[in-house]
Scaffold this motif. Sequence first.
Motif, PDB file in Angstrom:
ATOM      1  N   PHE A   1       0.771  -1.239  -0.139  1.00 47.83           N
ATOM      2  CA  PHE A   1      -0.093  -0.149  -0.024  1.00 47.83           C
ATOM      3  C   PHE A   1       0.986   1.333   0.012  1.00 47.83           C
ATOM      4  N   SER A   2       0.915   1.998  -1.117  1.00 47.67           N
ATOM      5  CA  SER A   2       1.753   3.122  -1.057  1.00 47.67           C
ATOM      6  C   SER A   2       0.994   4.311  -1.509  1.00 47.67           C
ATOM      7  N   CYS A   3       1.579   5.610  -1.053  1.00 49.20           N
ATOM      8  CA  CYS A   3       0.847   6.627  -1.378  1.00 49.20           C
ATOM      9  C   CYS A   3       1.913   7.684  -1.999  1.00 49.20           C
TER      10      CYS A   3
ATOM     11  N   GLN B   1       5.475  12.088   3.388  1.00 49.73           N
ATOM     12  CA  GLN B   1       4.999  12.646   4.709  1.00 49.73           C
ATOM     13  C   GLN B   1       5.015  11.564   5.894  1.00 49.73           C
ATOM     14  N   PRO B   2       5.897  11.466   7.023  1.00 49.23           N
ATOM     15  CA  PRO B   2       5.888  10.438   7.840  1.00 49.23           C
ATOM     16  C   PRO B   2       4.460  10.206   8.434  1.00 49.23           C
ATOM     17  N   GLY B   3       3.826   9.042   8.538  1.00 46.93           N
ATOM     18  CA  GLY B   3       2.634   8.849   9.110  1.00 46.93           C
ATOM     19  C   GLY B   3       1.534   8.897   8.191  1.00 46.93           C
TER      20      GLY B   3
ATOM     21  N   TYR C   1      -4.092   4.028   5.333  1.00 52.52           N
ATOM     22  CA  TYR C   1      -4.167   2.620   5.441  1.00 52.52           C
ATOM     23  C   TYR C   1      -5.420   1.990   6.357  1.00 52.52           C
ATOM     24  N   ASP C   2      -5.332   2.736   7.249  1.00 51.27           N
ATOM     25  CA  ASP C   2      -6.250   2.614   8.368  1.00 51.27           C
ATOM     26  C   ASP C   2      -7.737   2.997   7.958  1.00 51.27           C
ATOM     27  N   LYS C   3      -7.536   4.157   7.121  1.00 49.21           N
ATOM     28  CA  LYS C   3      -9.087   4.582   6.763  1.00 49.21           C
ATOM     29  C   LYS C   3      -9.534   3.685   5.683  1.00 49.21           C
TER      30      LYS C   3
ATOM     31  N   ASN D   1      -6.908  12.490   2.797  1.00 52.19           N
ATOM     32  CA  ASN D   1      -6.814  13.766   3.404  1.00 52.19           C
ATOM     33  C   ASN D   1      -6.802  13.840   4.891  1.00 52.19           C
ATOM     34  N   ARG D   2      -6.470  12.651   5.609  1.00 47.00           N
ATOM     35  CA  ARG D   2      -6.196  12.638   7.123  1.00 47.00           C
ATOM     36  C   ARG D   2      -5.097  13.313   7.379  1.00 47.00           C
TER      37      ARG D   2
END
Length: 252
Positions: free
Chosen positions: A52-54, A58-60, A66-68, A160-161
């Motif tokens: 899973f990659s974004c 940005q750290p975190g 992924y949690d969302k 956008n979390r």
Amino acid sequence: MGEWGFLGTVFEGLQDHAPMLGRFWLFLMLVFRIVILGTVASDLFEDEQLEFSCNTLQPGCKQVCYDKAFPISQYRFWVFHIVLIATPSLVFVMYATHHNSKKAKQPKSKRSILQNYIEDRRLRRLYIVNVIFRIAAEVGFLVGQCKLYSFEVPAQYPCNRFPCPYTVDCFTSRPMEKTIFLYFYFGVGVLSAFSSIVELFYSSVKWFCCNLENFDLDDSTCENLQNLRQDLSGKKTTSDSRGFLTVYVILS
């Protein structure tokens, strides 16, 4: 597959007491759930968080996105499903084993025959409760799967979390393959729920809406029970016989 060995033992014990429709449900559980989940699904979902990659460093941000996207892993969701369904079956098998061992130690007499008949009815009631709990679990997890995952694993997740600096795009691995597996597991769940509902009505009618002679008893046992009925309906005045007759009438 070693971690599923204890469930195989439970289902083997359940098979001895289940009707034909119950054995069909066991077949669905063992082959299309446990075997498929332990072989295909374990390899399919083991890399979902790693892959899973974004499009941000940005750290975190990756972790919260992924949690969302996956509040609970599909694989862990289905494992919990299997364990929850197997729990009442385990309780039933434990009670049935105790019942059979107790039955084997009793001397053969008219009174013990009636007691065994009453215990068999209790055992069948417990099996019905097991089927009811199974249906509730099946329907509940089908609804849960629809709410959590719908019927598609999207290839792209906008997120956008916090602490993401802006709306980022995150990407999953093998989304089409996982979508197909979602459809497959949902279809197995629908078939299992339907077979359990049919089994509930069939077993209830067969076991509790028929006469005594329609139960699975041999000829000698039926004859002894009929003789015992006649004895109990006689003019015995002892308190023991009256109390035993009352118990028999209530539980019959």
